[in-house]
Design a protein around this motif. Structure first.
Motif, PDB file in Angstrom:
ATOM      1  N   SER A  10       0.875  -1.170   0.000  1.00 55.24           N
ATOM      2  CA  SER A  10       0.000   0.000   0.000  1.00 55.24           C
ATOM      3  C   SER A  10       0.915   1.223   0.000  1.00 55.24           C
ATOM      4  O   SER A  10       2.136   1.101   0.109  1.00 55.24           O
ATOM      5  N   TRP A  11       0.330   2.417  -0.128  1.00 52.75           N
ATOM      6  CA  TRP A  11       1.149   3.629  -0.216  1.00 52.75           C
ATOM      7  C   TRP A  11       0.540   4.766   0.590  1.00 52.75           C
ATOM      8  O   TRP A  11      -0.685   4.962   0.572  1.00 52.75           O
ATOM      9  N   CYS A  12       1.395   5.499   1.269  1.00 59.06           N
ATOM     10  CA  CYS A  12       1.022   6.772   1.874  1.00 59.06           C
ATOM     11  C   CYS A  12       1.673   7.879   1.051  1.00 59.06           C
ATOM     12  O   CYS A  12       2.903   7.886   0.875  1.00 59.06           O
ATOM     13  N   LEU A  13       0.851   8.763   0.547  1.00 59.61           N
ATOM     14  CA  LEU A  13       1.315   9.876  -0.286  1.00 59.61           C
ATOM     15  C   LEU A  13       1.177  11.143   0.544  1.00 59.61           C
ATOM     16  O   LEU A  13       0.064  11.598   0.835  1.00 59.61           O
ATOM     17  N   LEU A  14       2.307  11.709   0.936  1.00 58.69           N
ATOM     18  CA  LEU A  14       2.338  12.742   1.963  1.00 58.69           C
ATOM     19  C   LEU A  14       2.844  14.052   1.381  1.00 58.69           C
ATOM     20  O   LEU A  14       4.043  14.235   1.155  1.00 58.69           O
ATOM     21  N   LYS A  50      -2.642  14.478   2.808  1.00 56.68           N
ATOM     22  CA  LYS A  50      -2.131  13.113   2.873  1.00 56.68           C
ATOM     23  C   LYS A  50      -3.199  12.155   2.376  1.00 56.68           C
ATOM     24  O   LYS A  50      -4.385  12.278   2.721  1.00 56.68           O
ATOM     25  N   VAL A  51      -2.765  11.175   1.594  1.00 60.87           N
ATOM     26  CA  VAL A  51      -3.677  10.211   0.980  1.00 60.87           C
ATOM     27  C   VAL A  51      -3.147   8.808   1.234  1.00 60.87           C
ATOM     28  O   VAL A  51      -1.930   8.567   1.157  1.00 60.87           O
ATOM     29  N   PHE A  52      -4.056   7.873   1.506  1.00 60.94           N
ATOM     30  CA  PHE A  52      -3.691   6.466   1.633  1.00 60.94           C
ATOM     31  C   PHE A  52      -4.258   5.692   0.454  1.00 60.94           C
ATOM     32  O   PHE A  52      -5.457   5.740   0.179  1.00 60.94           O
ATOM     33  N   LEU A  53      -3.393   4.960  -0.247  1.00 59.23           N
ATOM     34  CA  LEU A  53      -3.770   4.132  -1.382  1.00 59.23           C
ATOM     35  C   LEU A  53      -3.541   2.681  -0.994  1.00 59.23           C
ATOM     36  O   LEU A  53      -2.401   2.246  -0.822  1.00 59.23           O
ATOM     37  N   GLY A  54      -4.629   1.921  -0.862  1.00 55.67           N
ATOM     38  CA  GLY A  54      -4.527   0.596  -0.276  1.00 55.67           C
ATOM     39  C   GLY A  54      -3.989  -0.479  -1.186  1.00 55.67           C
ATOM     40  O   GLY A  54      -3.557  -1.529  -0.693  1.00 55.67           O
ATOM     41  N   GLY A  55      -4.022  -0.285  -2.522  1.00 57.45           N
ATOM     42  CA  GLY A  55      -3.677  -1.383  -3.409  1.00 57.45           C
ATOM     43  C   GLY A  55      -4.627  -2.545  -3.170  1.00 57.45           C
ATOM     44  O   GLY A  55      -5.823  -2.360  -2.952  1.00 57.45           O
ATOM     45  N   ASP A  56      -4.111  -3.765  -3.183  1.00 57.21           N
ATOM     46  CA  ASP A  56      -4.898  -4.950  -2.836  1.00 57.21           C
ATOM     47  C   ASP A  56      -4.436  -5.461  -1.486  1.00 57.21           C
ATOM     48  O   ASP A  56      -3.225  -5.575  -1.234  1.00 57.21           O
ATOM     49  N   PHE A  71      -2.927  -2.163   9.332  1.00 59.53           N
ATOM     50  CA  PHE A  71      -3.678  -0.928   9.117  1.00 59.53           C
ATOM     51  C   PHE A  71      -3.603  -0.023  10.353  1.00 59.53           C
ATOM     52  O   PHE A  71      -3.520   1.201  10.231  1.00 59.53           O
ATOM     53  N   ARG A  72      -3.609  -0.621  11.541  1.00 62.75           N
ATOM     54  CA  ARG A  72      -3.497   0.193  12.751  1.00 62.75           C
ATOM     55  C   ARG A  72      -2.147   0.909  12.788  1.00 62.75           C
ATOM     56  O   ARG A  72      -2.068   2.100  13.103  1.00 62.75           O
ATOM     57  N   GLN A  73      -1.068   0.204  12.467  1.00 65.35           N
ATOM     58  CA  GLN A  73       0.262   0.820  12.481  1.00 65.35           C
ATOM     59  C   GLN A  73       0.367   1.951  11.462  1.00 65.35           C
ATOM     60  O   GLN A  73       0.953   2.997  11.749  1.00 65.35           O
ATOM     61  N   ILE A  74      -0.207   1.730  10.283  1.00 63.72           N
ATOM     62  CA  ILE A  74      -0.179   2.788   9.265  1.00 63.72           C
ATOM     63  C   ILE A  74      -0.946   4.011   9.749  1.00 63.72           C
ATOM     64  O   ILE A  74      -0.483   5.154   9.620  1.00 63.72           O
ATOM     65  N   GLY A  75      -2.135   3.775  10.321  1.00 67.26           N
ATOM     66  CA  GLY A  75      -2.919   4.892  10.828  1.00 67.26           C
ATOM     67  C   GLY A  75      -2.199   5.646  11.933  1.00 67.26           C
ATOM     68  O   GLY A  75      -2.185   6.885  11.951  1.00 67.26           O
ATOM     69  N   GLU A  76      -1.595   4.905  12.843  1.00 64.59           N
ATOM     70  CA  GLU A  76      -0.895   5.559  13.947  1.00 64.59           C
ATOM     71  C   GLU A  76       0.308   6.357  13.450  1.00 64.59           C
ATOM     72  O   GLU A  76       0.656   7.391  14.029  1.00 64.59           O
ATOM     73  N   ALA A  77       0.922   5.899  12.378  1.00 66.02           N
ATOM     74  CA  ALA A  77       2.129   6.573  11.876  1.00 66.02           C
ATOM     75  C   ALA A  77       1.804   7.814  11.060  1.00 66.02           C
ATOM     76  O   ALA A  77       2.547   8.804  11.122  1.00 66.02           O
ATOM     77  N   TYR A  78       0.696   7.803  10.302  1.00 66.26           N
ATOM     78  CA  TYR A  78       0.528   8.852   9.292  1.00 66.26           C
ATOM     79  C   TYR A  78      -0.813   9.570   9.299  1.00 66.26           C
ATOM     80  O   TYR A  78      -0.955  10.553   8.565  1.00 66.26           O
ATOM     81  N   ARG A  79      -1.805   9.123  10.047  1.00 66.10           N
ATOM     82  CA  ARG A  79      -3.067   9.845  10.015  1.00 66.10           C
ATOM     83  C   ARG A  79      -2.906  11.215  10.662  1.00 66.10           C
ATOM     84  O   ARG A  79      -1.942  11.430  11.412  1.00 66.10           O
ATOM     85  N   PRO A  80      -3.825  12.139  10.389  1.00 67.83           N
ATOM     86  CA  PRO A  80      -5.069  11.962   9.630  1.00 67.83           C
ATOM     87  C   PRO A  80      -4.834  12.050   8.124  1.00 67.83           C
ATOM     88  O   PRO A  80      -4.022  12.846   7.647  1.00 67.83           O
ATOM     89  N   PHE A  81      -5.549  11.207   7.384  1.00 66.21           N
ATOM     90  CA  PHE A  81      -5.534  11.262   5.929  1.00 66.21           C
ATOM     91  C   PHE A  81      -6.692  12.130   5.441  1.00 66.21           C
ATOM     92  O   PHE A  81      -7.750  12.199   6.068  1.00 66.21           O
ATOM     93  N   ASP A  82      -6.481  12.769   4.313  1.00 70.85           N
ATOM     94  CA  ASP A  82      -7.563  13.506   3.664  1.00 70.85           C
ATOM     95  C   ASP A  82      -8.426  12.592   2.809  1.00 70.85           C
ATOM     96  O   ASP A  82      -9.554  12.953   2.462  1.00 70.85           O
TER      97      ASP A  82
END
Length: 260
Positions: free
Chosen positions: A136-140, A145-151, A159-170
């Motif tokens: 997946s990708w975080c575009l910052l 900031k945008v999260f692109l999940g891929g498959d 998903f929790r680790q990604i959210g904790e590291a980079y949220r809030p996403f737009d």
């Protein structure tokens, strides 16, 4: 652009994700799943791009014909480890390719960062399997900031680790289609997409991976119909028609194009 192909502008950067323009997602253009509609914008009509981002090397996410065209433009490509070999074989200069492992990042200019983040999936083309990575990708950007999940399948800790590291996403983009109980480990489907959305921190949700190719046993409309049934008022959904331009800041969008 359909399925998981997205063209978006984030803080003045134009980024194309998982470009698939071919008629079929298959090793052969004579057989295999065929698209429901022609691409809404021809490749040669795309605006100047700042980057192409790839989630993995499956046929419905990585299209050699599109890569050959885009590779001649000089645009930089960002992909998971191993996917660069495909790109080089299709004519993309090695200097234009950045391959990343999970949690590695790359800069796009002075103030924009792309981070390859984990996903629960697999990879492979032809007779090969899992010789390349998926992500997946975080575009910052400096402002958005945008999260692109891929498959990905359900992946609570990831998903929790990604959210904790980079949220809030737009904006979060998560797959909802090609879901089946037999594939529950590698595809989210609508209900697991909501669970992932919450773990990532919420925000507008744009569902991907549906409505362009028939890749599963369910009716092609079923994923979005289920999404609408399950969505509560706290989840703003963006459901543009193929090729429809939208402004995320404008709020929820439901074009109901699949019912027409």
């Amino acid at each position: 652009m359909g399925h998981s192909s997205m063209l978006f502008e984030i803080d003045d950067r134009r980024i194309l994700a998982d470009p698939v323009w071919s008629e079929r997602v298959s090793p052969s253009q004579l057989v295999g799943p065929k698209r429901f509609f022609v691409p809404p914008l021809a490749l040669d009509k795309l605006p100047n791009l700042d980057a192409v981002v790839l989630s993995h090397d499956h046929y419905d996410h990585l299209d050699p014909a599109a890569i050959r065209v885009l590779g001649r433009t000089g645009v930089p490509f960002f992909c998971p480890l191993g996917v660069g070999a495909h790109l080089r074989r299709w004519g993309v200069p090695a200097v234009s390719i950045t391959e990343l492992s999970w949690w590695e990042s790359a800069r796009l200019g002075d103030d924009f960062t792309l981070v390859a983040t984990p996903a629960r999936h697999f990879s492979g083309r032809g007779l090969t399997s899992n010789n390349t990575l998926w992500a997946s990708w975080c575009l910052l950007g400096p402002t958005h900031k945008v999260f692109l999940g891929g498959d990905s399948g359900p992946f609570e800790e990831g998903f929790r680790q990604i959210g904790e590291a980079y949220r809030p996403f737009d904006l979060t983009m998560l797959e909802i289609g090609a879901a089946d109980p037999a594939w529950a480990d590698i595809h989210l489907g609508p209900d697991h997409a909501f669970a992932a959305h919450r773990l990532l921190g919420g925000c507008p949700l744009l569902p991907l991976h549906w409505g362009t190719f028939n890749l599963a046993f369910h009716a092609w409309r079923q994923p979005v119909q289920r999404l609408l049934e399950a969505a509560g008022p706290e989840v703003p959904l963006l459901l543009p028609a193929p090729g429809q331009r939208m402004d995320v800041a404008a709020g929820p969008l439901n074009s109901q194009w699949w019912e027409r």
